[in-house]
Write an enzyme that holds these catalytic residues in place. Sequence first.
Site, PDB file in Angstrom:
ATOM      1  CB  SER A 667      31.395  31.654  45.999  1.00 25.07           C
ATOM      2  OG  SER A 667      32.330  30.846  45.332  1.00 25.07           O
ATOM      3  CG  ASP A 740      35.283  36.024  40.608  1.00 27.53           C
ATOM      4  OD1 ASP A 740      36.192  35.312  41.059  1.00 27.53           O
ATOM      5  OD2 ASP A 740      34.094  35.886  40.946  1.00 27.53           O
ATOM      6  CG  HIS A 774      35.387  34.821  44.568  1.00 29.09           C
ATOM      7  ND1 HIS A 774      34.421  34.556  43.618  1.00 29.09           N
ATOM      8  CD2 HIS A 774      35.145  33.957  45.586  1.00 29.09           C
ATOM      9  CE1 HIS A 774      33.641  33.578  44.035  1.00 29.09           C
ATOM     10  NE2 HIS A 774      34.044  33.201  45.222  1.00 29.09           N
TER      11      HIS A 774
END
Length: 817
Positions: A667, A740, A774
């Site tokens: 991330s 995601d 994610h």
Amino acid sequence: MKQTFLFVALALASLAVRAQDLPYQLPPKAIATLAETPPTPRVSISPDGQWMLQLDVQDMPTIADLSQPELRLAGLRINPRTNGPSRVTYATMLRLKRLPDGKELLIQGLPANARISEVTWSPDNTKIAFTHTTNNHIELWLADVASASARLVPNIFLNGVFGTSYEWVSDSKALIARAIVGGRGEVPSATVAPTGPTIQENSGRTAAARTYQDLLKNPADERQFQYFALSQAVRVTTDGRMQPLGEPGIIQQASPSPNGRYVLVKTRHRPFSYTLPVSSFPVRVDILSIDGPVVKALEDMPLADNVPTSFDAAPTGPRAHGWREDAPATVFWVEAQDGGDPKTAAAIRDKVFALAAPFEGTPLELAALPMRYAGIYWGTDKLALVQGYRWADRHETTWTLDLATKTSLTVLFDRSSQDTYTDPGTPYLKRNALGRQVLVTDPTSSIIYLFSNGASPEGDRPFVDEMNVRTKKILRWWRSEAPFYEQPIAILDESKRQLITRRESVTDAPNYFLRDARSNRLTPLTKFANPYASLGGLKKQVLKYKRADGVDLTANLYLPPTYKKEDGPLPTLMEAYPVEFKDKKDASQVKGSPYTFTRLSWGSPVFWVTQGYAVLQATSIPIVGEGTKEPNDTYTEQLVASAKAAIDEGQRLGVVDPKRVAVMGHSYGAFMTANLLAHSNLFRAGIARSGAYNRTLTPFGFQGEERTYWQAPEVYNAMSPFNYANKIKTPILLIHGEADNNSGTFPIQSERFYNALKGHGATVRYVVLPSESHGYAARESIMHMLWEMNSWLNKYVKTPATVGSAPVPAGAQAPGR
């Protein structure tokens, strides 16, 4: 010549097919074994402290489980088969144990192939409610504590799209649930031919919005959202009788009052938005009688599409409605006094109001705050704790409030939210007789109890304090001592200072204990074994070192179990996640503890100690901007300086080979990784998972950055590694979940970054994990991710050759193709 061109074209086509057809791979056995280690059971202590509930947690799901149908609507992810969330971690078994030394009892009568979630104790601690998700609906179940047996509540299917789908009523004889509406008809088709174009229009209003995922896109999406979010609030008794409450709607919350006579209902409604998630849709707030009729229509708030993007901003009008937990039936809410805009000069930012049953007359003003409202801890008529915050300078204040005398707010704590060394802790709450969480205090409402992580220069040392809020005198009950890391979980008896704690060490897995804080006597409550005993023990050391500008940094250093100093420096994997600060002093504080047990999650870099690497985990990357300067004004300079300081410290210790270091991040850590490769020559390779690389695609702010692209274009451009794709020559592995859902990290970020890198001749590999969000979940995905990472590290770090000339891992596409 034509034959040559044909041969090349066929070869490239073959490579493309191989990339698409590569089956899921497995990492080395040592890594796979650690990654598959079953999770430790979760534990829930009954509010009266008499029982412990252990929940056996589901192992990694399969990719088939993860690939079930999924609708992405209004910021929600919905499984249309179950009418619940599509991504849930389930418990599979429930066990009860009477404290402190009772026999462990397996709860009987659980559903076959149980997928358990939303587990809650009844207010009287005699029952446990939970949901079970079948292949096509969500059921409500009840477990009787005394008999350790479970049963289905018949004739009700729950609507779980908003998460928690039920709440207990205070009498423990009923629950308020959100049920599927009977006779709602067939699912609206998503493939019906459109009747016209999809149009959005703005007539001069300022309506900035941050970057969100899974938004509504067209009328077909609207119809499907309306269908799956529609529910009916019902009162369902523990013996299965049901009564509808109010009308069906997109009911986001239905919460009973503490005395059980009313229900606070929040219903979202049209007009919907194509740029904001459901949390910003118009919402109607009503109070219903427990028998069903509407008693008070409190508010109907419009679409929140003109809220400034600042973290200190808020919608105009009433918001954050809830029950006062320590009163029979009093509703409260908050109203901005500055139009919700922190740039507006105002002595008072927010006010808190309350209205008691029968909800008539003028609301009572409870508090006027000079900062933005952050929350209330309810206690008694004589004591509540009100919290305010100001993100701009990371400041927070806690006040005491005497509701009986209506006295003004009195400051209890006033501090920087990032100064962990002065963090007094979190006030301890316990359920009262009505099952509501309230402050634990003495008969005079003068005493509170604080649980703190106990950050210190020696690392975190959790503690429990008893504090007199009138005199501010503190009595410390107990504090965690080396070589253990011990956290308070619950207070069983204030007068005897009896606690339940969770205790661990570098070699001891976390377990629960009954601690007498006066005598320090410990009674074990669980005996969870070390799941990594076969590894022979991880060598963990907390490093403390300085950055060139004097900021103190830390990192967790892990070495292979068999490592000896005479083995010399090792290939190294560094993992980090940058954090913004407004004060160098706060940025320099020690994070974590040297005595915590290392639990290896799916994304951990520590797996690679089994492959002969040194690992720098949780490496400090503070980004500091003091005074009028913002942290990101010098982001890349501070980023590189922090990474260099960590490598230099590892080299000084003789364990890090500076010529063989890789950097990885997930991330915002992936964004960091790409920037480090663009702006330094410190690394042999990089691994970036689920990142964002072009900040102009998040133009109204990202992470801790409040300024928009148009306010600080130079910052957005300087921080975007996409703009420096032509300078990245270090091999980089990009991994991204196909689905995601995180704000700002659309898969297109990795796709476009890969194309930019490839177009400039970089050594790059781009891996898309099907159906993954994610965070990655499926066993096949996680194992393949670990294989990709291990292959990349071996090829470019452990035994590096000339970039582009090393052999390709078996069955894999050549990087950069």
